[in-house]
Design a protein around this motif. Structure first.
Motif, PDB file in Angstrom:
ATOM      1  N   ARG A 161       0.835  -1.209   0.000  1.00 58.41           N
ATOM      2  CA  ARG A 161       0.000   0.000   0.000  1.00 58.41           C
ATOM      3  C   ARG A 161       0.868   1.257   0.000  1.00 58.41           C
ATOM      4  NH1 ARG A 161      -4.008  -1.574  -2.372  1.00 58.41           N
ATOM      5  NH2 ARG A 161      -5.403  -0.013  -1.547  1.00 58.41           N
ATOM      6  N   LEU A 162       2.037   1.175   0.653  1.00 55.20           N
ATOM      7  CA  LEU A 162       2.969   2.306   0.647  1.00 55.20           C
ATOM      8  C   LEU A 162       3.635   2.458  -0.720  1.00 55.20           C
ATOM      9  CD1 LEU A 162       4.573   1.784   4.170  1.00 55.20           C
ATOM     10  CD2 LEU A 162       3.010   3.632   3.490  1.00 55.20           C
ATOM     11  N   VAL A 163       4.090   1.353  -1.293  1.00 55.29           N
ATOM     12  CA  VAL A 163       4.757   1.383  -2.597  1.00 55.29           C
ATOM     13  C   VAL A 163       3.806   1.894  -3.675  1.00 55.29           C
ATOM     14  CG1 VAL A 163       5.721  -0.079  -4.435  1.00 55.29           C
ATOM     15  CG2 VAL A 163       6.476  -0.381  -2.081  1.00 55.29           C
ATOM     16  N   LEU A 164       2.550   1.466  -3.620  1.00 55.95           N
ATOM     17  CA  LEU A 164       1.564   1.891  -4.613  1.00 55.95           C
ATOM     18  C   LEU A 164       1.057   3.310  -4.361  1.00 55.95           C
ATOM     19  CD1 LEU A 164      -0.473  -1.430  -4.905  1.00 55.95           C
ATOM     20  CD2 LEU A 164       1.133  -0.479  -6.583  1.00 55.95           C
ATOM     21  N   ARG A 165       1.514   3.891  -3.265  1.00 59.44           N
ATOM     22  CA  ARG A 165       1.122   5.253  -2.855  1.00 59.44           C
ATOM     23  C   ARG A 165      -0.384   5.385  -2.665  1.00 59.44           C
ATOM     24  NH1 ARG A 165       5.429   7.601  -6.764  1.00 59.44           N
ATOM     25  NH2 ARG A 165       7.178   7.750  -5.325  1.00 59.44           N
ATOM     26  N   ARG A 166      -0.980   4.299  -2.206  1.00 64.53           N
ATOM     27  CA  ARG A 166      -2.408   4.320  -1.881  1.00 64.53           C
ATOM     28  C   ARG A 166      -2.621   4.880  -0.473  1.00 64.53           C
ATOM     29  NH1 ARG A 166      -6.295   3.696  -5.384  1.00 64.53           N
ATOM     30  NH2 ARG A 166      -7.499   2.505  -3.918  1.00 64.53           N
ATOM     31  N   HIS A 167      -1.555   4.792   0.350  1.00 63.55           N
ATOM     32  CA  HIS A 167      -1.649   5.260   1.732  1.00 63.55           C
ATOM     33  C   HIS A 167      -0.314   5.825   2.192  1.00 63.55           C
ATOM     34  CE1 HIS A 167      -5.579   3.469   2.435  1.00 63.55           C
ATOM     35  NE2 HIS A 167      -5.147   2.410   1.782  1.00 63.55           N
ATOM     36  N   ALA A 168      -0.397   6.713   3.168  1.00 59.89           N
ATOM     37  CA  ALA A 168       0.787   7.207   3.875  1.00 59.89           C
ATOM     38  C   ALA A 168       1.046   6.262   5.053  1.00 59.89           C
ATOM     39  CB  ALA A 168       0.548   8.626   4.384  1.00 59.89           C
ATOM     40  N   LEU A 169       2.222   6.374   5.642  1.00 57.73           N
ATOM     41  CA  LEU A 169       2.596   5.495   6.752  1.00 57.73           C
ATOM     42  C   LEU A 169       1.574   5.558   7.889  1.00 57.73           C
ATOM     43  CD1 LEU A 169       4.577   3.503   7.994  1.00 57.73           C
ATOM     44  CD2 LEU A 169       5.875   5.452   8.868  1.00 57.73           C
ATOM     45  N   ARG A 170       1.129   6.735   8.256  1.00 60.42           N
ATOM     46  CA  ARG A 170       0.172   6.847   9.373  1.00 60.42           C
ATOM     47  C   ARG A 170      -1.156   6.163   9.054  1.00 60.42           C
ATOM     48  NH1 ARG A 170      -3.237  11.788   9.920  1.00 60.42           N
ATOM     49  NH2 ARG A 170      -3.607  12.491   7.805  1.00 60.42           N
ATOM     50  N   GLU A 171      -1.536   6.115   7.773  1.00 57.06           N
ATOM     51  CA  GLU A 171      -2.770   5.451   7.373  1.00 57.06           C
ATOM     52  C   GLU A 171      -2.637   3.930   7.439  1.00 57.06           C
ATOM     53  OE1 GLU A 171      -4.253   8.958   4.308  1.00 57.06           O
ATOM     54  OE2 GLU A 171      -3.036   7.294   3.548  1.00 57.06           O
ATOM     55  N   VAL A 172      -1.441   3.449   7.125  1.00 55.89           N
ATOM     56  CA  VAL A 172      -1.156   2.014   7.235  1.00 55.89           C
ATOM     57  C   VAL A 172      -1.142   1.611   8.708  1.00 55.89           C
ATOM     58  CG1 VAL A 172       0.681   0.308   6.901  1.00 55.89           C
ATOM     59  CG2 VAL A 172       0.031   1.824   5.026  1.00 55.89           C
ATOM     60  N   VAL A 173      -0.517   2.426   9.538  1.00 57.40           N
ATOM     61  CA  VAL A 173      -0.473   2.158  10.983  1.00 57.40           C
ATOM     62  C   VAL A 173      -1.888   2.206  11.570  1.00 57.40           C
ATOM     63  CG1 VAL A 173       0.348   3.040  13.209  1.00 57.40           C
ATOM     64  CG2 VAL A 173       1.915   2.915  11.257  1.00 57.40           C
ATOM     65  N   ALA A 174      -2.684   3.184  11.131  1.00 62.18           N
ATOM     66  CA  ALA A 174      -4.065   3.285  11.615  1.00 62.18           C
ATOM     67  C   ALA A 174      -4.858   2.036  11.232  1.00 62.18           C
ATOM     68  CB  ALA A 174      -4.738   4.533  11.051  1.00 62.18           C
ATOM     69  N   GLY A 175      -4.655   1.544  10.014  1.00 67.52           N
ATOM     70  CA  GLY A 175      -5.329   0.321   9.582  1.00 67.52           C
ATOM     71  C   GLY A 175      -4.925  -0.867  10.434  1.00 67.52           C
ATOM     72  N   ALA A 176      -3.619  -0.985  10.704  1.00 76.29           N
ATOM     73  CA  ALA A 176      -3.128  -2.095  11.531  1.00 76.29           C
ATOM     74  C   ALA A 176      -3.728  -2.011  12.939  1.00 76.29           C
ATOM     75  CB  ALA A 176      -1.605  -2.085  11.592  1.00 76.29           C
ATOM     76  N   ALA A 177      -3.787  -0.817  13.489  1.00 76.16           N
ATOM     77  CA  ALA A 177      -4.347  -0.629  14.833  1.00 76.16           C
ATOM     78  C   ALA A 177      -5.837  -0.986  14.854  1.00 76.16           C
ATOM     79  CB  ALA A 177      -4.130   0.804  15.304  1.00 76.16           C
ATOM     80  N   LEU A 178      -6.544  -0.557  13.838  1.00 75.67           N
ATOM     81  CA  LEU A 178      -7.970  -0.846  13.739  1.00 75.67           C
ATOM     82  C   LEU A 178      -8.213  -2.358  13.671  1.00 75.67           C
ATOM     83  CD1 LEU A 178     -10.771   0.414  13.419  1.00 75.67           C
ATOM     84  CD2 LEU A 178     -10.302   0.645  10.984  1.00 75.67           C
ATOM     85  N   GLY A 179      -7.434  -3.048  12.844  1.00 73.49           N
ATOM     86  CA  GLY A 179      -7.559  -4.502  12.741  1.00 73.49           C
ATOM     87  C   GLY A 179      -7.198  -5.215  14.026  1.00 73.49           C
TER      88      GLY A 179
END
Length: 192
Positions: A161-179
């Motif tokens: 998701r970071l490589v594809l620039r679909r999300h920033a790091l904080r958005e990836v971390v937020a997703g992980a936290a939510l899951g």
């Protein structure tokens, strides 16, 4: 293979529908009535995925969306509203019908993940791909091999998701936290 192609492939291989099917198989494997529960969990997971993908295809074909991925902000909002209410509705119906609480919880919490992503949209675009991968890993607990595999899948999805620039790091971390939070609620609810 280029990094972009590899990231795109990882995003498809570890799509939320795929990781949730894997988690359903693992979680119902050791349960009493495991074969029946496994088929029920698989059927419901696949049916929900097909309905959501069908909705996305219909929106794209009708010209309302530019891409099946729901890339535009308004497209994501529509998709997240539809998917969250679909999943929450299925969970409510299953609860009323007396279905296994693990299946009801997994589908209901899936709906809450999507709804939380929708509600957070004003602040950030939480990665639902990462959220579902982490949630699937938590569902697979205490099956160590499945948990570890899905945890690695979570890291790979986050990278993609970071490589594809679909999300920033904080958005990836937020997703992980939510899951992770929904995964903990799932484990607590099943153990109770």
């Amino acid at each position: 293979m280029s990094t972009q192609r590899l990231a795109r492939l990882a995003s498809i291989i570890f799509h939320p529908a795929v990781v949730m099917v894997g988690a359903a198989v693992v979680a119902t494997g050791a349960a009493e009535g495991g074969a029946r529960l496994r088929w029920q969990a698989l059927g419901l997971t696949l049916a929900a995925a097909v309905v959501v993908m069908g909705y996305s295809a219909w929106q794209t074909r009708s010209g309302r969306w530019t891409h099946i991925d729901a890339s535009e902000r308004h497209e994501r909002a529509q998709l997240n509203r539809f998917a969250s209410w679909l999943l929450l509705g299925i969970a409510a119906i299953l609860a009323v019908l007396g279905s296994h609480r693990g299946i009801v919880a997994a589908i209901g919490l899936s709906g809450l993940i999507v709804l939380a992503g929708h509600l957070l949209r004003g602040w950030l675009k939480a990665s639902l791909h990462v959220a579902f991968a982490m949630f699937a890993a938590c569902i697979a607990w205490p099956h160590a091999a499945a948990f570890a595999t899905l945890l690695v899948a979570t890291v790979v999805v986050a990278w993609s998701r970071l490589v594809l620039r679909r999300h920033a790091l904080r958005e990836v971390v937020a997703g992980a936290a939510l899951g992770a939070v929904c995964g903990l609620v799932f484990q607590w609810g099943i153990a109770a």
